[in-house]
Design a protein around this motif. Sequence first.
Motif, short mmCIF file in Angstrom:
data_model
loop_
_atom_site.label_atom_id
_atom_site.label_comp_id
_atom_site.label_asym_id
_atom_site.label_seq_id
_atom_site.Cartn_x
_atom_site.Cartn_y
_atom_site.Cartn_z
N TYR A 128 0.95 3.13 -15.87
CA TYR A 128 0.31 3.29 -14.57
C TYR A 128 -0.59 2.10 -14.26
CZ TYR A 128 -2.16 5.85 -10.81
OH TYR A 128 -2.68 6.25 -9.62
N ALA A 129 -1.39 1.69 -15.25
CA ALA A 129 -2.29 0.55 -15.05
C ALA A 129 -1.50 -0.74 -14.79
CB ALA A 129 -3.20 0.39 -16.26
N ALA A 130 -0.41 -0.93 -15.53
CA ALA A 130 0.41 -2.13 -15.34
C ALA A 130 1.04 -2.16 -13.95
CB ALA A 130 1.48 -2.20 -16.42
N ALA A 131 1.46 -1.00 -13.47
CA ALA A 131 2.05 -0.93 -12.13
C ALA A 131 1.03 -1.32 -11.07
CB ALA A 131 2.59 0.47 -11.86
N ALA A 157 13.31 -1.69 -4.32
CA ALA A 157 12.00 -1.06 -4.24
C ALA A 157 11.88 -0.21 -2.98
CB ALA A 157 10.91 -2.13 -4.27
N ASP A 158 12.36 -0.72 -1.87
CA ASP A 158 12.32 0.06 -0.63
C ASP A 158 13.14 1.33 -0.75
OD1 ASP A 158 10.58 -1.58 0.76
OD2 ASP A 158 12.18 -2.83 1.59
N THR A 159 14.30 1.22 -1.38
CA THR A 159 15.13 2.40 -1.58
C THR A 159 14.42 3.44 -2.44
OG1 THR A 159 17.16 1.10 -1.36
CG2 THR A 159 17.34 3.23 -2.48
N GLU A 160 13.79 2.98 -3.52
CA GLU A 160 13.05 3.88 -4.40
C GLU A 160 11.92 4.58 -3.65
OE1 GLU A 160 12.86 4.94 -7.89
OE2 GLU A 160 14.97 4.61 -7.41
N LEU A 161 11.17 3.80 -2.86
CA LEU A 161 10.03 4.38 -2.16
C LEU A 161 10.47 5.37 -1.09
CD1 LEU A 161 7.82 1.20 -2.01
CD2 LEU A 161 7.29 3.32 -3.23
N THR A 162 11.57 5.10 -0.43
CA THR A 162 12.10 6.07 0.53
C THR A 162 12.45 7.37 -0.19
OG1 THR A 162 12.95 4.35 1.99
CG2 THR A 162 13.96 6.54 2.18
N ARG A 163 13.07 7.23 -1.36
CA ARG A 163 13.40 8.41 -2.16
C ARG A 163 12.12 9.16 -2.56
NH1 ARG A 163 17.93 9.20 -5.12
NH2 ARG A 163 18.42 7.00 -5.00
N GLY A 164 11.11 8.40 -2.98
CA GLY A 164 9.86 9.02 -3.39
C GLY A 164 9.14 9.73 -2.26
N GLU A 183 1.65 -2.06 -1.36
CA GLU A 183 0.93 -1.26 -0.36
C GLU A 183 1.64 0.07 -0.12
OE1 GLU A 183 0.25 -3.44 3.19
OE2 GLU A 183 -1.01 -4.96 2.22
N ARG A 184 2.94 0.03 0.00
CA ARG A 184 3.68 1.27 0.24
C ARG A 184 3.63 2.18 -0.99
NH1 ARG A 184 10.07 1.47 1.99
NH2 ARG A 184 10.19 3.74 2.33
N ALA A 185 3.72 1.58 -2.18
CA ALA A 185 3.61 2.37 -3.41
C ALA A 185 2.22 2.98 -3.55
CB ALA A 185 3.94 1.51 -4.62
N ALA A 186 1.18 2.22 -3.15
CA ALA A 186 -0.19 2.72 -3.25
C ALA A 186 -0.39 3.94 -2.36
CB ALA A 186 -1.18 1.63 -2.89
N ARG A 187 0.25 3.95 -1.20
CA ARG A 187 0.13 5.10 -0.32
C ARG A 187 0.75 6.33 -0.96
NH1 ARG A 187 3.12 7.72 3.53
NH2 ARG A 187 1.95 8.66 5.27
N LEU A 188 1.91 6.16 -1.58
CA LEU A 188 2.57 7.28 -2.25
C LEU A 188 1.73 7.77 -3.42
CD1 LEU A 188 5.07 9.05 -2.17
CD2 LEU A 188 6.28 7.32 -3.51
N LEU A 189 1.18 6.83 -4.21
CA LEU A 189 0.32 7.23 -5.33
C LEU A 189 -0.99 7.84 -4.85
CD1 LEU A 189 0.85 4.25 -7.80
CD2 LEU A 189 1.67 6.60 -8.05
N GLY A 190 -1.42 7.47 -3.64
CA GLY A 190 -2.62 8.09 -3.08
C GLY A 190 -2.41 9.56 -2.77
N LEU A 191 -1.22 9.92 -2.27
CA LEU A 191 -0.90 11.32 -2.03
C LEU A 191 -0.85 12.09 -3.35
CD1 LEU A 191 1.93 10.92 0.64
CD2 LEU A 191 -0.41 11.68 1.05
N VAL A 192 -0.20 11.51 -4.35
CA VAL A 192 -0.11 12.16 -5.65
C VAL A 192 -1.46 12.21 -6.34
CG1 VAL A 192 0.89 11.97 -7.96
CG2 VAL A 192 2.32 11.53 -5.94
N GLY A 193 -2.22 11.13 -6.23
CA GLY A 193 -3.49 11.03 -6.95
C GLY A 193 -4.66 11.72 -6.28
#
Length: 454
Positions: free
Chosen positions: A385-388, A401-408, A435-445
């Motif tokens: 998580y820290a490395a990401a 990455a965009d495909t993964e984030l859409t799936r997520g 930035e897009r990954a951070a938004r997804l992790l913000g919902l989870v976190g």
Amino acid sequence: MTDGAAPAGVVLVVTPPPTPNGPLHVGHLSGPYVAGDIAARALRADGRRVLTQCGLDAHQNYVPARAETRGETPAQTAAHYGSLVGEALRAARIGYDVMVDPLADAGYRDAVARLLTELVEAKVVELAPMSLRACAGCHRILHHARVVGTCPGCGAGAAGGTCEGCGGFRTAADLVDARSTCCSAVPEPVTHPVPVLRLEEHRERLCEFWSRAVLPPRLRRLVAAYLDTGLPDVALAYPSDWGIEWGDGLRVDVWAEMALANLVLPARHLRPEAGALTGYLDAWGDVDEQLLFLGIDNAFYYAVLIPALHLAAGLPERPTRLVVNEFYRLTGAKFSTSRGHAIWAHEFLATEDPAVVRAFVSWDRPDSYESDFLPAAYEAFKARYAAALDGTGPQLDVALADTELTRGERALRPDAFDPAAAVRAALAAAGSRPERAARLLGLVGGTLPAGAGD
């Protein structure tokens, strides 16, 4: 995360009230509590009106049973562990629009008792003699924590209520080799008039509900088994000294209380003036759909008893999804409050980043099979998580990455809820689309968007 205007109605998100006979442990977080909060945050991010509901399950007789071992009153036990439950939820960034403490809310207790009276007077619930079981030693009525034995369906050890092995409804009369937990005595039959919901009378409407509701496969198998063997009669109150007072020497059964409360609480929040069944049903008109998060041990109540009582009371069907988790294990054995085999959530979160904890229990969530909390796996996940987040982890091609984030992002929608997929997608794509990954992790976190209690 969705296209077009959001529907105007309310999405009701319910998680079972934890029993204050012990603290919350990490197994609890991995089940309904973190998942329900993530779903609510994702819905709010999509512009939906969300009402989140929980409480304390203070009227379980596991509370007085625990109080006896601690040498204190049940109210003292509930207050002590209720405080620790609240501490853990706050530390985990979990809040609710409706969070009821039954011991502190006289209005709630009165509303539940009055609603049961209304249903009896309307002949929705029958007041009838029922064969119960009492302890041969002290003569207390045996239900829930007060009786143990072997489940006749799957052979697992079980208490009164539901079997954790198969999810089936079990009473002191059903259990094989049943014994009271107070005196280790054989149960003796007694007959007492109690309010009874005869589930078989509601088979047709329940079948309609089950045909439209989203249920995981194991719940559908449980429902099918009841359709084959017959739906049971369920006592909605017992002669007891713990619970909401009702009638002559009776206390509302805690699961009947929960069914009644799930009618009352959303209505009181949406229409504070509602004070009887007609007003509650009118207020429920604002609710478009409901998401129910629960563990497999509560399956009978949320899939059978609660909808049956709601339908019998005249509540119209609405889209319903039950998000059910299996048990989370700790180094090979089930998390257990009674045995002390647990990592207590309030202690764990006092030293760990709640965003990481929430992400890990989502990634390792026991959604369709039991999973196992391993300290080494948690530490490895924390490093990943820290490395990401700091960009030192592996990077995907931008298109991937965009495909993964859409799936997520789609994995946090109610129709395909899978927080583990969301975490995996966000961590995989964080190096390429931070930035897009951070938004997804913000919902989870638990940092985006602001939730109840934030």
